[in-house]
Design an enzyme around this catalytic site. Structure first.
Site, PDB file in Angstrom:
ATOM      1  N   ARG A  16       0.797  -1.178   0.256  1.00 12.25           N
ATOM      2  CA  ARG A  16       0.072   0.100   0.108  1.00 12.25           C
ATOM      3  C   ARG A  16       0.961   1.318   0.038  1.00 12.25           C
ATOM      4  NH1 ARG A  16      -0.797   4.713   2.603  1.00 12.25           N
ATOM      5  NH2 ARG A  16      -0.339   3.644   4.520  1.00 12.25           N
ATOM      6  N   ASP A  17       1.560   1.390   1.118  1.00 11.22           N
ATOM      7  CA  ASP A  17       2.179   2.932   1.074  1.00 11.22           C
ATOM      8  C   ASP A  17       3.389   2.616   0.134  1.00 11.22           C
ATOM      9  OD1 ASP A  17       2.540   5.308   2.092  1.00 11.22           O
ATOM     10  OD2 ASP A  17       3.282   4.447   4.116  1.00 11.22           O
ATOM     11  N   HIS A 211       3.902   4.527  12.928  1.00 11.65           N
ATOM     12  CA  HIS A 211       4.121   4.203  11.432  1.00 11.65           C
ATOM     13  C   HIS A 211       5.115   5.292  11.112  1.00 11.65           C
ATOM     14  CE1 HIS A 211       2.672   3.888   7.159  1.00 11.65           C
ATOM     15  NE2 HIS A 211       3.248   5.264   7.051  1.00 11.65           N
ATOM     16  N   HIS A 213       8.468   6.800   8.557  1.00 13.35           N
ATOM     17  CA  HIS A 213       9.290   6.813   7.261  1.00 13.35           C
ATOM     18  C   HIS A 213      10.855   7.119   7.638  1.00 13.35           C
ATOM     19  CE1 HIS A 213       5.938   6.885   4.303  1.00 13.35           C
ATOM     20  NE2 HIS A 213       5.434   7.102   5.459  1.00 13.35           N
ATOM     21  N   CYS A 244       5.098   9.182   0.743  1.00 10.77           N
ATOM     22  CA  CYS A 244       3.709   9.816   0.213  1.00 10.77           C
ATOM     23  C   CYS A 244       3.439  10.587  -0.843  1.00 10.77           C
ATOM     24  CB  CYS A 244       3.253  10.461   1.510  1.00 10.77           C
ATOM     25  SG  CYS A 244       1.388  10.927   1.264  1.00 10.77           S
ATOM     26  N   ASN A 253       8.719   4.034   3.852  1.00 12.49           N
ATOM     27  CA  ASN A 253       8.553   3.713   4.982  1.00 12.49           C
ATOM     28  C   ASN A 253      10.000   2.951   5.592  1.00 12.49           C
ATOM     29  OD1 ASN A 253       5.609   3.229   4.264  1.00 12.49           O
ATOM     30  ND2 ASN A 253       5.639   3.461   6.598  1.00 12.49           N
TER      31      ASN A 253
HETATM   32  N1  COA Z   1     -13.051   4.706  -4.178  1.00 13.41           N
HETATM   33  C1  COA Z   1     -13.333   4.989  -5.472  1.00 13.41           C
HETATM   34  N2  COA Z   1     -13.748   6.267  -6.014  1.00 13.41           N
HETATM   35  C2  COA Z   1     -13.909   7.272  -5.362  1.00 13.41           C
HETATM   36  C3  COA Z   1     -13.660   6.977  -3.831  1.00 13.41           C
HETATM   37  C4  COA Z   1     -13.174   5.985  -3.509  1.00 13.41           C
HETATM   38  N3  COA Z   1     -13.083   5.762  -2.119  1.00 13.41           N
HETATM   39  N4  COA Z   1     -14.047   8.317  -3.362  1.00 13.41           N
HETATM   40  C5  COA Z   1     -14.478   9.391  -4.368  1.00 13.41           C
HETATM   41  N5  COA Z   1     -14.252   8.652  -5.280  1.00 13.41           N
HETATM   42  C6  COA Z   1     -14.595   8.934  -6.695  1.00 13.41           C
HETATM   43  C7  COA Z   1     -16.080   9.467  -6.801  1.00 13.41           C
HETATM   44  O1  COA Z   1     -16.974   8.523  -7.117  1.00 13.41           O
HETATM   45  C8  COA Z   1     -15.852  10.583  -8.054  1.00 13.41           C
HETATM   46  O2  COA Z   1     -15.881   9.963  -9.173  1.00 13.41           O
HETATM   47  P1  COA Z   1     -16.486  10.650 -10.572  1.00 13.41           P
HETATM   48  O3  COA Z   1     -15.474  11.758 -10.885  1.00 13.41           O
HETATM   49  O4  COA Z   1     -16.396   9.714 -11.333  1.00 13.41           O
HETATM   50  O5  COA Z   1     -17.940  11.150  -9.975  1.00 13.41           O
HETATM   51  C9  COA Z   1     -14.485  11.098  -7.847  1.00 13.41           C
HETATM   52  O6  COA Z   1     -13.770  10.030  -7.096  1.00 13.41           O
HETATM   53  C10 COA Z   1     -14.440  12.413  -6.906  1.00 13.41           C
HETATM   54  O7  COA Z   1     -14.942  12.206  -5.645  1.00 13.41           O
HETATM   55  P2  COA Z   1     -15.174  13.326  -4.560  1.00 13.41           P
HETATM   56  O8  COA Z   1     -15.981  12.753  -3.345  1.00 13.41           O
HETATM   57  O9  COA Z   1     -15.321  14.686  -5.074  1.00 13.41           O
HETATM   58  O10 COA Z   1     -13.716  12.969  -4.044  1.00 13.41           O
HETATM   59  P3  COA Z   1     -12.441  14.282  -4.098  1.00 13.41           P
HETATM   60  O11 COA Z   1     -11.888  14.356  -5.594  1.00 13.41           O
HETATM   61  O12 COA Z   1     -12.507  15.323  -3.577  1.00 13.41           O
HETATM   62  O13 COA Z   1     -11.203  13.288  -3.634  1.00 13.41           O
HETATM   63  C11 COA Z   1     -10.747  11.356  -2.034  1.00 13.41           C
HETATM   64  C12 COA Z   1     -11.193  12.894  -2.352  1.00 13.41           C
HETATM   65  C13 COA Z   1     -10.414  11.127  -0.770  1.00 13.41           C
HETATM   66  C14 COA Z   1     -11.487  10.267  -2.661  1.00 13.41           C
HETATM   67  C15 COA Z   1      -9.299  11.369  -2.869  1.00 13.41           C
HETATM   68  O14 COA Z   1      -8.422  12.463  -2.700  1.00 13.41           O
HETATM   69  C16 COA Z   1      -8.457  10.190  -2.626  1.00 13.41           C
HETATM   70  O15 COA Z   1      -8.774   9.099  -2.875  1.00 13.41           O
HETATM   71  N6  COA Z   1      -7.223  10.382  -2.105  1.00 13.41           N
HETATM   72  C17 COA Z   1      -6.462   9.378  -1.847  1.00 13.41           C
HETATM   73  C18 COA Z   1      -5.595   9.656  -0.511  1.00 13.41           C
HETATM   74  C19 COA Z   1      -4.589   8.413  -0.339  1.00 13.41           C
HETATM   75  O16 COA Z   1      -4.803   7.326  -0.369  1.00 13.41           O
HETATM   76  N7  COA Z   1      -3.245   8.892   0.480  1.00 13.41           N
HETATM   77  C20 COA Z   1      -2.291   8.132   0.506  1.00 13.41           C
HETATM   78  C21 COA Z   1      -2.549   7.372   1.739  1.00 13.41           C
HETATM   79  S1  COA Z   1      -2.508   8.288   3.241  1.00 13.41           S
HETATM   80 ZN    ZN Z   2       3.211   6.367   5.152  1.00 13.75          ZN
END
Ligand code: COA
Ligand code: ZN
Length: 317
Positions: A16-17, A211, A213, A244, A253
């Site tokens: 994942r990370d 956790h 790094h 990240c 990490n």
């Molecule tokens: N799984 C799949 N699709 C998702 C989702 C999820 N958990 N959450 C949102 N989406 C989709 C929505 O359905 C939407 O799709 P569309 O454009 O086809 O309609 C799109 O993503 C945007 O949704 P929205 O709620 O407006 O989200 P956002 O654009 O504000 O993004 C997150 C917010 C949290 C979903 C996004 O920033 C994200 O996934 N970040 C990853 C964070 C991460 O893993 N960081 C590293 C680990 S710490």
């Molecule tokens: Zn991390």
């Protein structure tokens, strides 16, 4: 009769990370092979991937295929990261029973990571966990940037305590991940924060995990400081892969193999076979050698595997 070795649980988070930090898509078959190899090292818990927006992190888009096809030991605790209610729904539908949810302590990192204020994230979490997750899955709530934030600098301990209290209010049965997302925590900072958090919050229902790094080479030291304060769950990524994508300037990490060596050498059992782990870590590193770290893989293998503590064997020819 030898005394029982103390124990620590090392959680493998490279799939994942680590993988999430790699830009070119790693073919699903390759991910599965590496995950299966890591699972055969004796590790008891692994973050397999995330249910996040595929637009935000295309690398994690194949989590369902991985979960369906990977042949993993029955006893392995398979964890998936989720950032919102939609992710939780998808993870539960996929049969995941261990959730890792992330919220940042600082506004800037939370906005960069999940595009929400911290308040909104806590509200989303409380609503989603209350309606879907509680009772159905185990929870790790990872608090990102507990020590240092790329935008806000050193993070006040009071902010972390406040975040811990909000987590416990929303989810009384929880493991809380105290994350050094950037790897910039100093060992005395890690020791001091846990010296406050452990006595105050760690109970039968609330566990604390670390956790870390290894950006500045302090990963192992910081993990040992956390352990000395009573933390017995520590994350690592095989070969130190990662960084990240939403925290500029962070490397991977702490390498799992470095953590296993350090703890076993101190007489703290990890349950992980270091020989197998080193081979698996070499394979993991091939997905992005320039994004890997750690020390132990560059030590001649015979020396790395010469035993631990008082049982260390001579290795010179
Ligand atoms: N799984 C799949 N699709 C998702 C989702 C999820 N958990 N959450 C949102 N989406 C989709 C929505 O359905 C939407 O799709 P569309 O454009 O086809 O309609 C799109 O993503 C945007 O949704 P929205 O709620 O407006 O989200 P956002 O654009 O504000 O993004 C997150 C917010 C949290 C979903 C996004 O920033 C994200 O996934 N970040 C990853 C964070 C991460 O893993 N960081 C590293 C680990 S710490
Ligand atoms: Zn991390």
């Amino acid at each position: 009769m030898s005394a029982q070795k103390p124990k620590i649980e090392i959680v493998e988070v490279a799939p994942r990370d680590g993988f999430q930090a790699v830009k070119p898509f790693i073919p699903t078959e390759r991910k599965i092979a590496l995950i299966e190899e890591l699972a055969a090292t004796g590790v008891t818990r692994m973050e397999i991937g995330s249910f996040v927006s595929p637009k935000a992190l295309p690398q994690m888009a194949d989590i369902l295929d991985i979960l369906q096809a990977a042949k993993l030991p029955a006893g392995l605790r398979k964890v998936a990261l989720v950032p919102n209610g939609k992710g939780l729904e998808r993870a539960l539908a996929a049969g995941i029973t261990e959730i890792s949810w992330v919220i940042s302590v600082t506004e800037s990192h939370n906005m960069s990571n999940v595009r929400r204020t911290v308040d909104d994230s806590f509200k989303d979490f409380a609503a989603a966990w209350g309606s879907m997750g509680a009772g159905k899955a185990k929870l790790r709530l990872g608090l990102s940037v507990c020590f240092d934030c790329p935008w806000e600098g050193r993070v006040p301990e009071a902010s972390v305590e406040r975040a811990v209290e909000r987590v416990i209010a929303a989810a009384p049965d929880v493991e809380i991940g105290i994350c050094d997302t950037t790897g910039r925590a100093a060992p005395d900072h890690v020791a001091h924060l846990f010296s406050k958090l452990v006595p105050r919050y760690q109970t039968d229902r609330v566990r604390l995990a670390y956790h870390g790094h290894d950006t500045y080479g302090l990963g192992v030291t910081n993990a040992i400081e956390a352990y000395r304060q009573g933390v017995t769950v520590i994350d690592g990524a095989a070969s130190g892969l990662g960084g990240c994508p939403f925290a500029p300037g962070a490397a991977g990490n702490t390498a799992t193999e470095d953590l296993v060596f350090a703890f076993e050498h101190m007489g703290v059992a990890t349950g992980i076979d270091l020989g197998k782990l080193l081979v698996a870590a070499d394979h993991v590193s091939t997905v992005a050698p320039e994004q890997c770290g750690g020390k132990l893989r560059i030590v001649p293998r015979k020396r790395a595997l010469a035993g631990f503590g008082a049982a260390t064997q001579g290795f010179a020819a």
